[in-house]
Design a protein around this motif. Structure first.
Motif, PDB file in Angstrom:
ATOM      1  N   TYR A 190     -82.792 -88.240 -65.667  1.00 46.63           N
ATOM      2  CA  TYR A 190     -81.201 -89.366 -66.357  1.00 46.63           C
ATOM      3  C   TYR A 190     -79.928 -89.458 -65.385  1.00 46.63           C
ATOM      4  O   TYR A 190     -79.750 -90.699 -65.087  1.00 46.63           O
ATOM      5  CB  TYR A 190     -81.016 -88.476 -66.859  1.00 46.63           C
TER       6      TYR A 190
ATOM      7  N   VAL B  78     -73.939 -83.889 -65.818  1.00 48.22           N
ATOM      8  CA  VAL B  78     -73.989 -85.090 -65.294  1.00 48.22           C
ATOM      9  C   VAL B  78     -73.245 -85.733 -65.220  1.00 48.22           C
ATOM     10  O   VAL B  78     -72.131 -86.120 -64.699  1.00 48.22           O
ATOM     11  CB  VAL B  78     -75.316 -85.331 -65.662  1.00 48.22           C
ATOM     12  N   LYS B  79     -72.588 -85.606 -67.217  1.00 51.78           N
ATOM     13  CA  LYS B  79     -71.911 -87.387 -67.564  1.00 51.78           C
ATOM     14  C   LYS B  79     -69.989 -86.256 -66.931  1.00 51.78           C
ATOM     15  O   LYS B  79     -69.615 -87.489 -66.648  1.00 51.78           O
ATOM     16  CB  LYS B  79     -71.578 -87.369 -68.615  1.00 51.78           C
TER      17      LYS B  79
ATOM     18  N   VAL C  84     -79.272 -90.863 -73.149  1.00 50.04           N
ATOM     19  CA  VAL C  84     -79.149 -89.410 -72.921  1.00 50.04           C
ATOM     20  C   VAL C  84     -80.399 -88.723 -73.389  1.00 50.04           C
ATOM     21  O   VAL C  84     -80.780 -88.901 -74.004  1.00 50.04           O
ATOM     22  CB  VAL C  84     -77.506 -89.128 -73.522  1.00 50.04           C
TER      23      VAL C  84
ATOM     24  N   THR D 102     -77.368 -79.499 -67.655  1.00 53.74           N
ATOM     25  CA  THR D 102     -77.279 -80.027 -69.375  1.00 53.74           C
ATOM     26  C   THR D 102     -77.104 -81.443 -69.273  1.00 53.74           C
ATOM     27  O   THR D 102     -76.123 -82.267 -67.573  1.00 53.74           O
ATOM     28  CB  THR D 102     -77.067 -79.643 -69.638  1.00 53.74           C
ATOM     29  N   PRO D 103     -77.138 -82.735 -69.308  1.00 51.75           N
ATOM     30  CA  PRO D 103     -76.939 -84.146 -69.276  1.00 51.75           C
ATOM     31  C   PRO D 103     -74.919 -84.529 -69.601  1.00 51.75           C
ATOM     32  O   PRO D 103     -74.825 -84.858 -68.810  1.00 51.75           O
ATOM     33  CB  PRO D 103     -77.223 -84.856 -70.879  1.00 51.75           C
ATOM     34  N   ASP D 104     -74.412 -82.939 -70.236  1.00 46.96           N
ATOM     35  CA  ASP D 104     -72.652 -83.284 -69.914  1.00 46.96           C
ATOM     36  C   ASP D 104     -72.632 -82.866 -69.141  1.00 46.96           C
ATOM     37  O   ASP D 104     -70.912 -83.489 -68.507  1.00 46.96           O
ATOM     38  CB  ASP D 104     -72.686 -82.319 -71.422  1.00 46.96           C
TER      39      ASP D 104
ATOM     40  N   GLU E  41     -86.106 -84.366 -66.854  1.00 48.20           N
ATOM     41  CA  GLU E  41     -85.411 -84.647 -67.746  1.00 48.20           C
ATOM     42  C   GLU E  41     -83.901 -84.873 -67.594  1.00 48.20           C
ATOM     43  O   GLU E  41     -83.252 -86.462 -67.472  1.00 48.20           O
ATOM     44  CB  GLU E  41     -85.446 -84.071 -69.432  1.00 48.20           C
ATOM     45  N   VAL E  42     -83.761 -83.719 -66.869  1.00 49.68           N
ATOM     46  CA  VAL E  42     -81.920 -84.395 -66.272  1.00 49.68           C
ATOM     47  C   VAL E  42     -81.889 -84.455 -64.726  1.00 49.68           C
ATOM     48  O   VAL E  42     -81.105 -85.539 -65.129  1.00 49.68           O
ATOM     49  CB  VAL E  42     -81.233 -82.924 -66.115  1.00 49.68           C
TER      50      VAL E  42
END
Length: 323
Positions: free
Chosen positions: A236, A283-284, A321, A279-281, A232-233
């Motif tokens: 993303y 990445v952001k 996200v 985590t997606p965070d 998933e990541v």
């Protein structure tokens, strides 16, 4: 997945402590220190942006002291030759033979000041050393020390006498780190330190002490490679890269190399924060620093004064996200 076991003697704890040590000499540049640590853990290099006098040299010198590694600074000028960076063969006056004299690139942390002030041939010599981890002189390849990081600064391209780095070369830098002019409170603290006798040439007197070493960096690099990334990541990150390629304001979007760089940086950031998964965070948190210098605006967007960082923010916002 569980949080990593924290041990005050493990490499992560030692590297996190580096931030505290650097702050003893450098005020208000925590984000830049974190960016340099991420780049070290990824084996990458950093493009530093900031007006003169925001402590770029002091930052690299303090980081080197806290990590117990060597550092050098090179002022790039229009007459700098490739051999001035990589080293060259010279005649040994005593033996009467040619021997290799190492250039300043043979160090752990190299501050390449005003890299776009020098012609492309010399830029390429440094960028080749960054990419290959070695230099070739007189047909012999010589490995550079490990760890090895180049922190390069550049002037705004509008300045006279500059040679802008081509997009393909900018893409070689893992991160672009911005050193802002500090806020008023931080600037008052800087002046207070100088009034109390702080000497930026002597970081040891400022209390900066070695709290980590090259072995911690190399162990951290190995640990970062084991940080898990879910499909998933990964998806993303790919969707973010593809969103930049579809932006009407951009002529040049993020390449697969840029997407890979974001994956590596997010892994390092996750590890520094005590996790063994991304985590997606994460990445952001690293997206702007990892991607913004890889983007090229369309001429019409440049004429309209479009900000490339805002275009990237819009592309990030357009991607769902994962949960």
């Amino acid at each position: 997945m569980t949080e990593m076991d924290l041990d005050k003697h493990d490499p992560r704890e030692r590297l996190v402590a580096v931030r505290t040590e650097v702050a003893k000499a450098v005020v208000g540049q925590d984000a830049a220190v974190s960016g340099l640590l991420v780049a070290l853990l990824c084996g990458g290099h950093v493009l530093m942006e900031g007006v003169p006098g925001v402590a770029k040299t002091l930052l690299v010198r303090s980081l080197a002291a806290a990590l117990s590694v060597e550092n050098r600074r090179v002022q790039f000028t229009p007459d700098l030759m490739p051999g001035d960076i990589t080293g060259s063969m010279v005649i040994d006056s005593r033996a009467g033979e040619l021997s290799f004299r190492e250039g300043p690139v043979f160090t752990n942390l190299l501050l390449a000041d005003e890299i776009n002030r020098t012609p492309p041939k010399t830029q390429s010599a440094l960028l080749e050393a960054m990419e290959e981890g070695q230099v070739s002189v007189d047909g012999v390849s010589r490995a550079l020390p490990r760890p090895f990081l180049v922190a390069a600064t550049q002037n705004p391209v509008e300045y006279e006498g500059t040679y802008p780095l081509p997009e393909a070369q900018l893409d070689r830098f893992l991160l672009k780190v911005v050193l802002p002019v500090p806020p008023r409170e931080a600037e008052v603290e800087i002046l207070r330190r100088h009034a109390d006798g702080f000497d930026p040439r002597d970081v040891t007197a400022a209390g900066v002490r070695p709290v980590a070493g090259p072995a911690d960096i190399l162990a951290g690099q190995e640990a970062v490679r084991r940080v898990a990334v879910t499909p998933e990541v990964t998806g993303y990150i790919v969707d973010i890269a593809r969103a930049t390629r579809e932006s009407p304001s951009l002529e040049l979007g993020v390449s697969p190399r840029g997407a890979t760089a974001l994956l590596r940086a997010a892994r390092a950031w996750a590890w520094l924060n005590g996790r063994d998964f991304v985590t997606p965070d994460d990445v952001k948190a690293l997206a702007q620093a990892t991607l913004v210098h890889r983007l090229g605006l369309r001429p019409e967007a440049e004429l309209e004064g479009v900000d490339v960082a805002q275009v990237l923010s819009a592309a990030l916002g357009s991607v769902a996200v994962p949960r």
